[in-house]
Design a protein around this motif. Structure first.
Motif, PDB file in Angstrom:
ATOM      1  N   MET A   1       3.787  18.112   3.246  1.00  2.00           N
ATOM      2  CA  MET A   1       4.336  17.134   2.311  1.00  2.00           C
ATOM      3  C   MET A   1       3.232  16.338   1.615  1.00  2.00           C
ATOM      4  SD  MET A   1       7.708  17.383   2.662  1.00  2.00           S
ATOM      5  CE  MET A   1       8.422  15.807   2.209  1.00  2.00           C
ATOM      6  N   GLY A   2       2.269  15.877   2.391  1.00  5.98           N
ATOM      7  CA  GLY A   2       1.265  14.966   1.875  1.00  5.98           C
ATOM      8  C   GLY A   2       0.453  15.524   0.727  1.00  5.98           C
ATOM      9  N   GLN A   3       0.107  16.809   0.769  1.00  5.64           N
ATOM     10  CA  GLN A   3      -0.719  17.384  -0.294  1.00  5.64           C
ATOM     11  C   GLN A   3      -0.057  17.254  -1.655  1.00  5.64           C
ATOM     12  OE1 GLN A   3      -2.761  21.056  -0.288  1.00  5.64           O
ATOM     13  NE2 GLN A   3      -3.451  20.917   1.828  1.00  5.64           N
ATOM     14  N   SER A   4       1.216  17.621  -1.723  1.00  2.75           N
ATOM     15  CA  SER A   4       1.916  17.560  -3.011  1.00  2.75           C
ATOM     16  C   SER A   4       2.099  16.120  -3.473  1.00  2.75           C
ATOM     17  CB  SER A   4       3.281  18.245  -2.907  1.00  2.75           C
ATOM     18  OG  SER A   4       3.144  19.630  -2.663  1.00  2.75           O
ATOM     19  N   MET A   5       2.396  15.225  -2.547  1.00  3.99           N
ATOM     20  CA  MET A   5       2.608  13.820  -2.907  1.00  3.99           C
ATOM     21  C   MET A   5       1.310  13.221  -3.438  1.00  3.99           C
ATOM     22  SD  MET A   5       4.977  13.114   0.430  1.00  3.99           S
ATOM     23  CE  MET A   5       5.527  11.424   0.167  1.00  3.99           C
ATOM     24  N   CYS A   6       0.203  13.539  -2.793  1.00  5.28           N
ATOM     25  CA  CYS A   6      -1.104  13.075  -3.269  1.00  5.28           C
ATOM     26  C   CYS A   6      -1.413  13.622  -4.653  1.00  5.28           C
ATOM     27  CB  CYS A   6      -2.197  13.504  -2.301  1.00  5.28           C
ATOM     28  SG  CYS A   6      -2.256  12.584  -0.753  1.00  5.28           S
ATOM     29  N   ALA A   7      -1.081  14.876  -4.867  1.00  5.33           N
ATOM     30  CA  ALA A   7      -1.387  15.512  -6.152  1.00  5.33           C
ATOM     31  C   ALA A   7      -0.732  14.769  -7.306  1.00  5.33           C
ATOM     32  CB  ALA A   7      -0.940  16.975  -6.130  1.00  5.33           C
ATOM     33  N   HIS A   8       0.477  14.259  -7.095  1.00  2.99           N
ATOM     34  CA  HIS A   8       1.150  13.495  -8.150  1.00  2.99           C
ATOM     35  C   HIS A   8       0.386  12.211  -8.461  1.00  2.99           C
ATOM     36  CE1 HIS A   8       4.508  16.204  -8.231  1.00  2.99           C
ATOM     37  NE2 HIS A   8       4.884  15.922  -6.997  1.00  2.99           N
ATOM     38  N   LEU A   9      -0.134  11.553  -7.438  1.00  2.00           N
ATOM     39  CA  LEU A   9      -0.882  10.311  -7.651  1.00  2.00           C
ATOM     40  C   LEU A   9      -2.192  10.578  -8.381  1.00  2.00           C
ATOM     41  CD1 LEU A   9      -0.338   8.677  -4.126  1.00  2.00           C
ATOM     42  CD2 LEU A   9       0.905   8.190  -6.240  1.00  2.00           C
ATOM     43  N   ILE A  10      -2.893  11.638  -7.969  1.00  4.14           N
ATOM     44  CA  ILE A  10      -4.143  11.992  -8.644  1.00  4.14           C
ATOM     45  C   ILE A  10      -3.862  12.366 -10.096  1.00  4.14           C
ATOM     46  CG2 ILE A  10      -6.043  13.646  -8.700  1.00  4.14           C
ATOM     47  CD1 ILE A  10      -5.801  13.839  -5.640  1.00  4.14           C
ATOM     48  N   GLY A  11      -2.782  13.124 -10.305  1.00  2.00           N
ATOM     49  CA  GLY A  11      -2.415  13.533 -11.657  1.00  2.00           C
ATOM     50  C   GLY A  11      -2.109  12.367 -12.572  1.00  2.00           C
ATOM     51  N   ALA A  12      -1.651  11.251 -11.975  1.00  2.00           N
ATOM     52  CA  ALA A  12      -1.352  10.055 -12.771  1.00  2.00           C
ATOM     53  C   ALA A  12      -2.590   9.203 -13.015  1.00  2.00           C
ATOM     54  CB  ALA A  12      -0.281   9.223 -12.061  1.00  2.00           C
ATOM     55  N   GLY A  13      -3.732   9.632 -12.478  1.00  2.00           N
ATOM     56  CA  GLY A  13      -4.979   8.931 -12.759  1.00  2.00           C
ATOM     57  C   GLY A  13      -5.458   7.967 -11.705  1.00  2.00           C
ATOM     58  N   TYR A  14      -4.790   7.924 -10.553  1.00  2.00           N
ATOM     59  CA  TYR A  14      -5.196   6.993  -9.508  1.00  2.00           C
ATOM     60  C   TYR A  14      -6.406   7.506  -8.735  1.00  2.00           C
ATOM     61  CZ  TYR A  14      -0.987   4.201 -10.141  1.00  2.00           C
ATOM     62  OH  TYR A  14      -0.021   3.382 -10.665  1.00  2.00           O
ATOM     63  N   LYS A  15      -7.279   6.579  -8.381  1.00  2.00           N
ATOM     64  CA  LYS A  15      -8.399   6.892  -7.503  1.00  2.00           C
ATOM     65  C   LYS A  15      -7.867   6.960  -6.081  1.00  2.00           C
ATOM     66  CE  LYS A  15     -12.846   5.183  -5.825  1.00  2.00           C
ATOM     67  NZ  LYS A  15     -13.839   4.080  -5.859  1.00  2.00           N
ATOM     68  N   LEU A  16      -8.109   8.076  -5.394  1.00  2.00           N
ATOM     69  CA  LEU A  16      -7.497   8.317  -4.092  1.00  2.00           C
ATOM     70  C   LEU A  16      -8.548   8.664  -3.046  1.00  2.00           C
ATOM     71  CD1 LEU A  16      -4.597   8.548  -2.818  1.00  2.00           C
ATOM     72  CD2 LEU A  16      -4.759  10.996  -3.229  1.00  2.00           C
ATOM     73  N   THR A  17      -8.458   7.994  -1.904  1.00  2.00           N
ATOM     74  CA  THR A  17      -9.296   8.311  -0.754  1.00  2.00           C
ATOM     75  C   THR A  17      -8.396   8.865   0.337  1.00  2.00           C
ATOM     76  OG1 THR A  17     -10.791   6.483  -1.291  1.00  2.00           O
ATOM     77  CG2 THR A  17     -10.958   7.404   0.921  1.00  2.00           C
ATOM     78  N   VAL A  18      -8.757  10.002   0.935  1.00  2.00           N
ATOM     79  CA  VAL A  18      -7.864  10.696   1.863  1.00  2.00           C
ATOM     80  C   VAL A  18      -8.531  10.925   3.212  1.00  2.00           C
ATOM     81  CG1 VAL A  18      -6.635  11.844  -0.017  1.00  2.00           C
ATOM     82  CG2 VAL A  18      -8.554  13.011   1.086  1.00  2.00           C
TER      83      VAL A  18
ATOM     84  N   LYS B   1       6.831  18.770  -4.002  1.00  2.00           N
ATOM     85  CA  LYS B   1       6.163  19.442  -5.115  1.00  2.00           C
ATOM     86  C   LYS B   1       6.739  19.015  -6.457  1.00  2.00           C
ATOM     87  CE  LYS B   1       4.992  23.612  -2.468  1.00  2.00           C
ATOM     88  NZ  LYS B   1       5.334  25.032  -2.230  1.00  2.00           N
ATOM     89  N   ASN B   2       8.055  18.815  -6.499  1.00  2.00           N
ATOM     90  CA  ASN B   2       8.718  18.500  -7.762  1.00  2.00           C
ATOM     91  C   ASN B   2       8.766  17.003  -8.059  1.00  2.00           C
ATOM     92  OD1 ASN B   2       9.245  21.239  -8.123  1.00  2.00           O
ATOM     93  ND2 ASN B   2      11.235  21.121  -7.101  1.00  2.00           N
ATOM     94  N   GLY B   3       8.336  16.176  -7.120  1.00  2.00           N
ATOM     95  CA  GLY B   3       8.400  14.731  -7.322  1.00  2.00           C
ATOM     96  C   GLY B   3       9.821  14.209  -7.334  1.00  2.00           C
ATOM     97  N   THR B   4      10.689  14.822  -6.513  1.00  2.00           N
ATOM     98  CA  THR B   4      12.109  14.439  -6.496  1.00  2.00           C
ATOM     99  C   THR B   4      12.570  13.989  -5.111  1.00  2.00           C
ATOM    100  OG1 THR B   4      12.713  16.773  -6.121  1.00  2.00           O
ATOM    101  CG2 THR B   4      12.686  15.992  -8.404  1.00  2.00           C
ATOM    102  N   LEU B   5      11.662  13.466  -4.313  1.00  2.00           N
ATOM    103  CA  LEU B   5      12.018  13.026  -2.963  1.00  2.00           C
ATOM    104  C   LEU B   5      12.946  11.816  -2.994  1.00  2.00           C
ATOM    105  CD1 LEU B   5       8.476  13.258  -1.352  1.00  2.00           C
ATOM    106  CD2 LEU B   5      10.416  14.759  -0.836  1.00  2.00           C
ATOM    107  N   ALA B   6      13.810  11.741  -1.992  1.00  2.00           N
ATOM    108  CA  ALA B   6      14.543  10.505  -1.729  1.00  2.00           C
ATOM    109  C   ALA B   6      13.677   9.673  -0.784  1.00  2.00           C
ATOM    110  CB  ALA B   6      15.899  10.808  -1.082  1.00  2.00           C
ATOM    111  N   ILE B   7      13.384   8.444  -1.172  1.00  2.00           N
ATOM    112  CA  ILE B   7      12.510   7.565  -0.403  1.00  2.00           C
ATOM    113  C   ILE B   7      13.334   6.392   0.110  1.00  2.00           C
ATOM    114  CG2 ILE B   7      10.407   6.165  -0.457  1.00  2.00           C
ATOM    115  CD1 ILE B   7       9.608   7.833  -2.990  1.00  2.00           C
TER     116      ILE B   7
END
Length: 350
Positions: free
Chosen positions: A61-78, A179-185
């Motif tokens: 789960m985490g890889q895809s969720m992180c990818a959305h944040l990086i794609g939006a331009g956020y600086k990410l430390t993992v 992957k699709n960014g459609t999670l229920a949170i």
């Protein structure tokens, strides 16, 4: 009254006295006050230019969720215990840290999505290596692991004692939703903090505010109960259709738009027919979730027999060494119980 505000008001009064025929100075001072309020609001907002993010747990789960944040331009430390699982994110531009503490020391908001409550406690609360020990005052922890409500309350209390915030925000939707960014949170904690984090949540799915700390976890556990019993119904219906001599694929398509349609069917029905048991969500982790549900049932004094049955069936998968398969592998239990295999052509029905 703060000295700075007293000086501004004094300036405003002097302007009114000196220029009684004009509102120019008054408007200028009002503009100063408005600008100060706007700057304060901007400082609290979430954006790629102002907010550093951290992420602990870069699995399915985490890889895809992180990818959305990086794609939006956020600086990410993992950080991930198995460093190789974080490499795809490093290749995308994320910075790799050697501990949860190191992640938090470079982040304003730290997300975590790990396996078990013991993992949550370790990565967030360990006094030496945990994220909270490295988080600055005003920082936010967001635990997206399905975990114990009481632990969420404990983390929130520990964060508050350090001048920080903690949100429990477990998710539903599996690997496809990630992957699709459609999670229920499902979010529990301080409402205004959840609202402030919405620009981040919206990149991963839809956030649903459920109440105070722990309520996000309770909502996710209720979600898991619903999924577990739905999965039992799905695989039992498939075995029944198979034994009746139906084309199970046609059967699934036929019921998908009727009252028997469900997310479980949409996500897993044809996966099962293809014998695709790759984990969108691990059996072992689902057993953990259902175990927490049963523990909470005992605490509440309620009986949920469907939940108990589902847990026993999933435990059968684990006993056969199939705990690292996806939850759709439940079909294997029903096939063994009935000495059939949906992979083989059905015998003619009499």
């Amino acid at each position: 009254m703060p000295l700075r505000l007293r000086l501004l008001r004094s300036l405003q009064q002097n302007c009114r006295h000196l220029y009684s025929q004009s509102h120019t100075c008054t408007l200028s001072v009002d503009l100063i006050l408005h600008t100060r309020r706007s700057m304060a609001t901007a400082a609290e907002s979430i954006s790629p230019s102002t907010t550093r993010l951290g992420w602990i747990g870069t699995g399915v789960m985490g890889q895809s969720m992180c990818a959305h944040l990086i794609g939006a331009g956020y600086k990410l430390t993992v950080f991930n215990r198995t460093l190789s699982k974080a490499q795809p994110l490093v290749d995308m531009g994320a910075q790799l840290a050697q501990s949860p503490h190191a992640v938090a020391s470079q982040s304003d908001v730290v997300f975590s999505i790990v396996g078990y409550p013991s993992d949550v406690r370790s990565v967030l609360l360990d006094p030496n290596s945990g994220a909270l020990s490295g988080l600055r005052s005003g920082g936010v922890l967001v635990d997206m692991t399905t975990s114990e409500p009481s632990l969420a309350v404990e983390i929130a209390s520990a964060a508050a004692s350090k001048g920080c915030h903690s949100i429990d925000a477990p998710v539903s939707g599996g690997d496809r939703g990630a992957k699709n960014g459609t999670l229920a949170i499902f979010a529990g904690g301080d409402g205004p903090v959840v609202q402030r984090l919405n620009p981040l949540f919206s990149l991963m799915g839809k956030v649903n505010y459920m109440g105070t700390s722990g309520k996000g976890q309770f909502a996710k556990l209720a979600n898991q109960i619903t999924i577990a019993t739905n999965m039992v119904g799905l695989v039992e219906g498939m075995v029944y259709a198979y034994k009746a001599g139906l084309d199970v694929g046609l059967y699934l398509d036929a019921i998908a738009t009727g009252a028997a349609g469900s997310k479980s069917l949409d996500l897993n029905g044809h996966r099962i027919l293809k014998r695709d048991f790759a984990p969108g969500f691990y059996v072992n982790h689902f057993i953990k979730d259902l175990g927490i549900c049963l523990k909470e049932c005992q605490n509440m004094g309620i009986a949920l027999p469907g939940l108990a049955l589902a847990q026993q069936l999933y435990l059968s998968l684990k006993a056969h060494g199939e705990g690292n398969l996806g939850t759709q592998a439940l079909i294997l239990v029903l096939e063994r119980l009935n000495n059939v295999s949906l992979a083989a052509p059905p015998a003619a029905s009499s």
